[in-house]
Design an enzyme around this catalytic site. Sequence first.
Site, PDB file in Angstrom:
ATOM      1  CE1 TYR A   1       7.632  -4.983  48.396  1.00  0.00           C
ATOM      2  CE2 TYR A   1       6.863  -6.073  46.399  1.00  0.00           C
ATOM      3  CZ  TYR A   1       7.452  -6.140  47.650  1.00  0.00           C
ATOM      4  OH  TYR A   1       7.873  -7.342  48.143  1.00  0.00           O
TER       5      TYR A   1
ATOM      6  CG  LEU B   1       1.618   7.083  39.880  1.00  0.00           C
ATOM      7  CD1 LEU B   1       2.696   7.021  40.948  1.00  0.00           C
ATOM      8  CD2 LEU B   1       2.247   7.159  38.505  1.00  0.00           C
ATOM      9  CB  ALA B   2      -4.344   7.989  40.059  1.00  0.00           C
ATOM     10  CG  ASN B   3      -6.057   6.772  44.215  1.00  0.00           C
ATOM     11  OD1 ASN B   3      -6.529   7.829  43.786  1.00  0.00           O
ATOM     12  ND2 ASN B   3      -6.550   5.586  43.909  1.00  0.00           N
TER      13      ASN B   3
ATOM     14  CG  ASP C   1      13.959   2.827  60.645  1.00  0.00           C
ATOM     15  OD1 ASP C   1      14.392   2.474  59.532  1.00  0.00           O
ATOM     16  OD2 ASP C   1      12.863   3.395  60.795  1.00  0.00           O
TER      17      ASP C   1
ATOM     18  N   GLY D   1       8.480 -13.490  59.749  1.00  0.00           N
ATOM     19  CA  GLY D   1       8.379 -13.799  58.317  1.00  0.00           C
ATOM     20  C   GLY D   1       9.655 -14.400  57.740  1.00  0.00           C
ATOM     21  CB  ILE D   2      11.158 -13.924  54.376  1.00  0.00           C
ATOM     22  CG1 ILE D   2       9.923 -14.386  53.574  1.00  0.00           C
ATOM     23  CG2 ILE D   2      12.441 -14.338  53.661  1.00  0.00           C
ATOM     24  CD1 ILE D   2       9.753 -13.700  52.225  1.00  0.00           C
TER      25      ILE D   2
ATOM     26  CG  ASN E   1      14.052 -10.346  54.981  1.00  0.00           C
ATOM     27  OD1 ASN E   1      13.422 -10.992  54.143  1.00  0.00           O
ATOM     28  ND2 ASN E   1      13.497  -9.957  56.136  1.00  0.00           N
ATOM     29  CB  ALA E   2      14.236  -4.679  56.374  1.00  0.00           C
TER      30      ALA E   2
HETATM   31  P1  NAD Z   1       7.108  -9.068  56.777  1.00  0.00           P
HETATM   32  O1  NAD Z   1       6.322  -7.799  56.693  1.00  0.00           O
HETATM   33  O2  NAD Z   1       6.484 -10.255  57.412  1.00  0.00           O
HETATM   34  O3  NAD Z   1       8.511  -8.776  57.493  1.00  0.00           O
HETATM   35  C1  NAD Z   1       9.322  -7.678  57.132  1.00  0.00           C
HETATM   36  C2  NAD Z   1      10.153  -7.284  58.335  1.00  0.00           C
HETATM   37  O4  NAD Z   1      10.930  -6.132  57.959  1.00  0.00           O
HETATM   38  C3  NAD Z   1       9.289  -6.861  59.532  1.00  0.00           C
HETATM   39  O5  NAD Z   1       9.699  -7.537  60.695  1.00  0.00           O
HETATM   40  C4  NAD Z   1       9.510  -5.368  59.610  1.00  0.00           C
HETATM   41  O6  NAD Z   1       9.408  -4.843  60.940  1.00  0.00           O
HETATM   42  C5  NAD Z   1      10.910  -5.240  59.056  1.00  0.00           C
HETATM   43  N1  NAD Z   1      11.178  -3.866  58.622  1.00  0.00           N
HETATM   44  C6  NAD Z   1      10.364  -3.060  57.921  1.00  0.00           C
HETATM   45  N2  NAD Z   1      10.918  -1.840  57.809  1.00  0.00           N
HETATM   46  C7  NAD Z   1      12.119  -1.890  58.433  1.00  0.00           C
HETATM   47  C8  NAD Z   1      13.137  -0.936  58.665  1.00  0.00           C
HETATM   48  N3  NAD Z   1      13.022   0.335  58.234  1.00  0.00           N
HETATM   49  N4  NAD Z   1      14.230  -1.304  59.369  1.00  0.00           N
HETATM   50  C9  NAD Z   1      14.345  -2.562  59.838  1.00  0.00           C
HETATM   51  N5  NAD Z   1      13.394  -3.522  59.661  1.00  0.00           N
HETATM   52  C10 NAD Z   1      12.283  -3.167  58.967  1.00  0.00           C
HETATM   53  O7  NAD Z   1       7.564  -9.356  55.290  1.00  0.00           O
HETATM   54  P2  NAD Z   1       8.045 -10.743  54.603  1.00  0.00           P
HETATM   55  O8  NAD Z   1       6.897 -11.282  53.855  1.00  0.00           O
HETATM   56  O9  NAD Z   1       8.761 -11.591  55.561  1.00  0.00           O
HETATM   57  O10 NAD Z   1       9.049 -10.140  53.513  1.00  0.00           O
HETATM   58  C11 NAD Z   1      10.444 -10.091  53.679  1.00  0.00           C
HETATM   59  C12 NAD Z   1      11.058  -9.547  52.405  1.00  0.00           C
HETATM   60  O11 NAD Z   1      10.676 -10.346  51.294  1.00  0.00           O
HETATM   61  C13 NAD Z   1      10.620  -8.128  52.064  1.00  0.00           C
HETATM   62  O12 NAD Z   1      11.711  -7.423  51.488  1.00  0.00           O
HETATM   63  C14 NAD Z   1       9.540  -8.345  51.040  1.00  0.00           C
HETATM   64  O13 NAD Z   1       9.370  -7.221  50.199  1.00  0.00           O
HETATM   65  C15 NAD Z   1      10.084  -9.539  50.299  1.00  0.00           C
HETATM   66  N6  NAD Z   1       9.074 -10.316  49.585  1.00  0.00           N
HETATM   67  C16 NAD Z   1       8.086 -10.990  50.244  1.00  0.00           C
HETATM   68  C17 NAD Z   1       7.154 -11.728  49.518  1.00  0.00           C
HETATM   69  C18 NAD Z   1       6.057 -12.522  50.175  1.00  0.00           C
HETATM   70  O14 NAD Z   1       5.293 -13.177  49.463  1.00  0.00           O
HETATM   71  N7  NAD Z   1       5.919 -12.528  51.493  1.00  0.00           N
HETATM   72  C19 NAD Z   1       7.220 -11.745  48.118  1.00  0.00           C
HETATM   73  C20 NAD Z   1       8.232 -11.042  47.491  1.00  0.00           C
HETATM   74  C21 NAD Z   1       9.161 -10.340  48.224  1.00  0.00           C
END
Ligand code: NAD
Length: 438
Positions: free
Chosen positions: A344, A288-290, A257, A214-215, A279-280
């Site tokens: 979130y 919230l209720a669930n 982790d 991903g990102i 970025n993770a």
């Molecule tokens: P993704 O789920 O594709 O990738 C996230 C990565 O973080 C995964 O490889 C995962 O294994 C890793 N990760 C999760 N928990 C971890 C931990 N405890 N330790 C180390 N690594 C961990 O997500 P993405 O879409 O690439 O998003 C990247 C960031 O951008 C995130 O923070 C997400 O909240 C944020 N974001 C994404 C979007 C979107 O539209 N995709 C929008 C807003 C914000």
Amino acid sequence: MADRYLHFTGTAPGRFLTRRLGLPQPASLLRWSPERPVLQGELLHLTAGLSAHTEALGALLPRTGLRVVPSAGAPAAVVLDATGVVTVDGLADVHAALQPVVRTVASGGRLLVLGSHLSPDDPEQAAVQEALGGFVRSLAKEIGRGRTAQLLRLAPGGLSGAESTLRFLLSPKSAYVSGQVVQLAHTTSELAGDIDWERPLAGRTALVTGAARGIGAAVAATLARDGAHVVCLDVPQVADDLERTAVRVGGAALPLDITAPDAAERIAATGPVDVLVHNAGITRDKKLANMTAENWSSVLDVNLGSVIRTTQSLVKAGVLGEGARIVATSSIAGIAGNAGQTNYAASKAGVAGLVRALAPGLAAYGITVNAVAPGFIETNMTASVPLMIREAGRRMNSLGQGGLPEDVAETTAWLAHPGSGAVTGQVVRVCGQSLLGA
Ligand code: NAD
């Protein structure tokens, strides 16, 4: 995951049909590539009011790679220097300068308004300079055809520290950033003379969390393109994907982790870090209720708690030294709020709060800390969103499409740039000017 509608509207039959039916026609964005590193065309330099920066700006703007002209048929970029506009009447000059040219800006072009810092001693100046923000955000919603508009507020020292930001906002790298207001801070560490603009991160080490996919994977690749040695961190469960990213970017893999109690120590053991990208992130969506306590705390811990802990430990241990850059990941969900995402959104609003709170203290060490706030980005995270919500997320922004991981990566690279020392405490949305939270 692919945006089929965008592809369809890019074909001749698609254009014809969507025009006839009055459906949205998002423009194909012109992003950075080695073949197209700068915008194609001319840069129109305009001034509203009396500016103290005309000469310095005239010298700086050609460094964007664009040919600067006083008038143009279809400019690729327009820079309006409105730093000298200090009265409500003076705002008429903004209208007079841009109204005749706004229609002529090329598709995928950039409109950049330069403002000045808000004077604490002159309420009219402060109000008028704030007015430019509303103006730019509205213009960004009007201009269409993949064109973007932003406001860059200079620091009290004028253009000092502005070059990396001007280059970014006037380049294909900022294709999915629109309607943003960026404030520059006064910086004493003006490094521009020493910067290698081709490979600005050469000799520097970046650590990117969540880099397996991903990102994060795109950020790792972009920072490596800019010359950094990238340490790619992700959970041990995805070690194979992580290793692939690390090999692809010529960096190292750190399966870890980020919430582990010894995470900061394990990072420190890899050596000094010049660029830290938090970025993770995870989602555990429920109203919230669930929502269970476990879903609440896991999201808060990965997305916010670990960011605070590792940042503070690494600064304290001197692993992040003079000139370091910290980029954390917020989200427009944190700015706008989102049903089913109380956990979130709380974590992502917390990230925005964190960078604002940390910036002044870290400035003393020459360290900047900023956040990117992605909107709808085409990744696995958004591919799992239900179809109708996904489609709405894609279209509900001024550019009418989702962003790519590369868009967030380019914004991160700008914030990580050694020349971006004047950019700190900012939350920059990479969302095509999403209507959410706008
Ligand atoms: P993704 O789920 O594709 O990738 C996230 C990565 O973080 C995964 O490889 C995962 O294994 C890793 N990760 C999760 N928990 C971890 C931990 N405890 N330790 C180390 N690594 C961990 O997500 P993405 O879409 O690439 O998003 C990247 C960031 O951008 C995130 O923070 C997400 O909240 C944020 N974001 C994404 C979007 C979107 O539209 N995709 C929008 C807003 C914000």
